[in-house]
Each structure stands twice: as structure tokens, then as C-alpha cells.
Design an enzyme around this catalytic site. Structure first.
Site, PDB file in Angstrom:
ATOM      1  N   LYS A 199      18.972 -16.627  89.949  1.00 29.79           N
ATOM      2  CA  LYS A 199      19.997 -15.612  89.379  1.00 29.79           C
ATOM      3  C   LYS A 199      19.673 -15.308  87.884  1.00 29.79           C
ATOM      4  O   LYS A 199      19.742 -14.340  87.443  1.00 29.79           O
ATOM      5  CB  LYS A 199      21.339 -16.400  89.376  1.00 29.79           C
ATOM      6  N   GLN A 226      28.287 -22.531  90.062  1.00 27.16           N
ATOM      7  CA  GLN A 226      27.455 -22.629  91.238  1.00 27.16           C
ATOM      8  C   GLN A 226      28.432 -23.637  92.120  1.00 27.16           C
ATOM      9  O   GLN A 226      28.619 -24.680  91.845  1.00 27.16           O
ATOM     10  CB  GLN A 226      26.250 -23.132  90.964  1.00 27.16           C
ATOM     11  N   ASP A 244      31.427 -13.408  91.756  1.00 32.36           N
ATOM     12  CA  ASP A 244      31.310 -14.111  92.699  1.00 32.36           C
ATOM     13  C   ASP A 244      32.414 -13.648  93.814  1.00 32.36           C
ATOM     14  O   ASP A 244      32.361 -13.503  95.263  1.00 32.36           O
ATOM     15  CB  ASP A 244      31.567 -15.378  92.887  1.00 32.36           C
TER      16      ASP A 244
HETATM   17  N1  GUN Z   1      26.864 -21.763  96.566  1.00 29.75           N
HETATM   18  C1  GUN Z   1      26.250 -20.853  97.573  1.00 29.75           C
HETATM   19  N2  GUN Z   1      26.543 -19.697  97.418  1.00 29.75           N
HETATM   20  C2  GUN Z   1      27.151 -19.456  96.165  1.00 29.75           C
HETATM   21  C3  GUN Z   1      27.367 -18.260  95.834  1.00 29.75           C
HETATM   22  O1  GUN Z   1      27.541 -17.006  96.100  1.00 29.75           O
HETATM   23  N3  GUN Z   1      28.210 -18.362  94.403  1.00 29.75           N
HETATM   24  C4  GUN Z   1      28.452 -19.677  93.904  1.00 29.75           C
HETATM   25  N4  GUN Z   1      29.201 -19.741  92.875  1.00 29.75           N
HETATM   26  N5  GUN Z   1      28.161 -20.546  94.591  1.00 29.75           N
HETATM   27  C5  GUN Z   1      27.200 -20.801  95.768  1.00 29.75           C
END
Ligand code: GUN
Length: 296
Positions: A52, A96, A119
Site C-alpha cells: 500500500k 489493517q 476501506d
Molecule cells: N486485511 C485484509 N484485507 C484488508 C483490507 O482490504 N483492508 C484492511 N484494513 N485490512 C485488510
């Protein structure tokens, strides 16, 4: 059979985003700013967050990474969320997942200002998505829709079967595939207790698998000519790889691919699109058009 190249599509979209950012900066506007909160040292989460941050660089965004150890308290994490909610420079942020078991993920998600929830996990965004209002759409389903759109795959009136009912993928995917403005498809969600699973999948013009079981979707479950989208990314031990594992999708690719009209590979299919859609949501947040103000 045509392979859907998520990596190339994601690169093209990141280039488009970077061009818009460059135009905005030239006009004197600030760069979009995404913050990520990472708790602990889970290998998968570390990789996602690193990717990211790299995607932010590719798009010309500012990024911040805020790290906590596994023993962080829920209060400390809530304080961090409150700080990010107030920070005028931060356009959007993510925490996350998964979080350690002593922290309520739902409590953290609900503490995030929905106007910065890039998200799309906050109940306000989930609810608005469900009734077709402007909102942040969670990245994986948004990426799948964008892949199908860019490959000219017709979804209207088609039969779509989704395997998996998670909050992050299965449920929002189903909502979007059935909505008139998005998939406009006849949509069925199957899960671990579905009876007659094979009968359901054999009817699918579009089969989207998000269950996390390598090789689950076999050739006898797929209608000839179907579009198959594989969301699975399970780490499978593999001593021949430098990292000691490889990523495996839900689909028995070698045997299913020859049957399909289109199929996504793993890796290089849905995965790169997910992170790119997070960038798109952050760009949208920085335009501040979706939700007009951050501060009431
Ligand atoms: N863990 C796995 N996929 C994601 C996601 O798209 N966003 C977040 N915040 N955590 C994750």
C-alpha cells in the site's frame, strides 16, 4: 480463454491516478494522503501494508505508516483513530486487519470517521452502498467490477454465483453485482453450508470465489464459457520459493482455465486491483466531493 491481467490493469489505473495527482499539485492543491495503521508483525499484513505504501509512491500520494506492537490496548488504538480523524492533512486511513483478539475490530472500524474510511468498512459506508448511495466501496469488490468493466465483460442479466459471505468480499460483492447501477446480475451467494453447491456453480455465467481454500473450484463445477474470478490468496508452503511459500487461489487454474471465457490468475489477478482501488478511494477522499466536510 482470455487471461484477465490484474497487474497490467492496476498499473494503468495507477498511472491515471498519478496524472490526476500531478494536475492537482500543479493547480496548487495538496497531494492525497493515506495513513495506514499496522498492529503486530503478521507476515501477510506486513506485505499488504508495504504494498500500500509503495502504491502511494507510484500514485504521488503522501503516506504515513503508524505501527503498534501486538500488546497495544484498544484505548491506545482508539486514540490513534481519533487523532487521524482530526488530522486535516490525512484524507483517508485504514487499520489493517486482522487485529489481535483482545481488540474489537468492530469497535475500531466504527470509531473511524466514515468520511475517511477508504476501506469502506464503516457501517455508514456499508449501508449506503447497500442502498446505492455515494460512498466508499470496499476495494476488492470495487476492483473486480473495474476489471470486468475494462475487459468489456457484460454482467447485466447474467447469473452470478459468489462463493463466500465475508464482510470484506462476499457480501459487498453480492450487493454490487445485484444492483442496477453496477452488476445488474442475478446473484446467488453460496457458503460453507450451501446444499447442492455444484448445481449452483454450474449455472454461473460469472463465478466469483472468495473462500480461501486452494483448489476448491474444480473443472466439474464450472460452466463452459463462464467468467471465473479468483479472490483466494492462501499462502501455501513451497520450499522451492525464496520466501518458502507461494500464493494459491481458490481455483484449480490448470484444469478450469481452458473452460473459461475469462479467468483471473493468482497472483496477478484481483490482488493488484485491490490495492489500486484503495488508491482510487483515497483520491476520491482528497477531492472531498463524496462527503463534503470532515469537521461538523
Ligand atoms: N486485511 C485484509 N484485507 C484488508 C483490507 O482490504 N483492508 C484492511 N484494513 N485490512 C485488510
Amino acid at each position: 480463454m482470455q487471461l484477465i491481467d490484474g497487474k497490467a490493469t492496476a498499473a494503468a489505473i495507477k498511472k491515471e491516478i498519478a496524472e490526476e495527482v500531478a494536475r492537482r499539485v500543479e493547480m496548487g492543491l495538496k497531494r492525497p494522503h493515506l495513513a495506514a495503521v499496522l498492529v503486530g508483525h503478521d507476515g501477510g499484513s506486513e506485505t499488504y501494508v508495504r504494498n500500500k505504501v509503495l502504491a502511494c509512491e507510484a500514485c504521488g500520494f503522501t503516506s504515513s505508516l503508524i505501527r503498534f506492537e501486538d500488546d497495544v490496548t484498544e484505548e491506545e488504538l482508539l486514540d490513534c483513530v481519533a487523532r487521524l480523524n482530526r488530522d486535516q492533512d490525512v484524507d483517508g486511513f485504514i487499520v489493517q486487519l486482522p487485529l489481535p483478539p483482545h481488540i474489537s475490530e468492530q469497535r475500531i472500524i466504527e470509531a473511524i470517521d466514515y468520511r475517511k474510511d477508504v476501506d469502506g468498512f464503516h457501517p455508514i459506508n456499508v449501508g449506503r452502498m447497500a442502498i446505492g448511495l455515494p460512498c466508499f466501496i470496499s476495494a476488492t469488490p470495487k476492483g473486480i467490477l473495474e476489471l470486468m468493466r475494462r475487459y468489456g465483460i457484460e454482467t447485466r442479466g447474467k447469473k452470478c454465483v459468489i462463493l463466500g459471505r465475508s464482510n470484506i468480499v462476499g457480501k459487498p460483492m453480492a450487493q454490487l453485482m445485484m444492483q442496477k447501477e453496477f452488476g445488474d446480475a442475478t446473484t446467488t451467494v453460496c457458503h460453507s453450508h450451501s446444499a447442492h453447491l455444484k448445481k449452483e456453480t454450474l449455472e454461473a455465467d460469472i463465478l466469483i470465489s472468495a473462500i480461501g481454500q486452494p483448489g476448491f473450484v474444480t473443472a466439474d463445477m464450472v460452466k463452459p464459457g463462464a467468467v471465473v474470478i479468483d479472490v483466494g490468496t492462501t499462502r501455501v508452503p513451497d520450499a522451492s520459493r525464496p520466501k518458502g511459500f507461494r500464493l494459491a487461489g481458490d481455483v484449480d487454474f490448470d484444469n478450469v482455465a481452458p473452460l473459461c471465457s475469462y479467468i483471473t490468475p493468482v497472483p496477478g489477478g484481483v490482488g493488484p486491483m485491490t490495492i489500486t482501488m484503495l488508491m482510487l478511494n483515497t483520491l476520491e477522499a482528497s477531492r472531498r466531493e463524496l462527503y463534503i466536510t470532515y469537521h461538523d
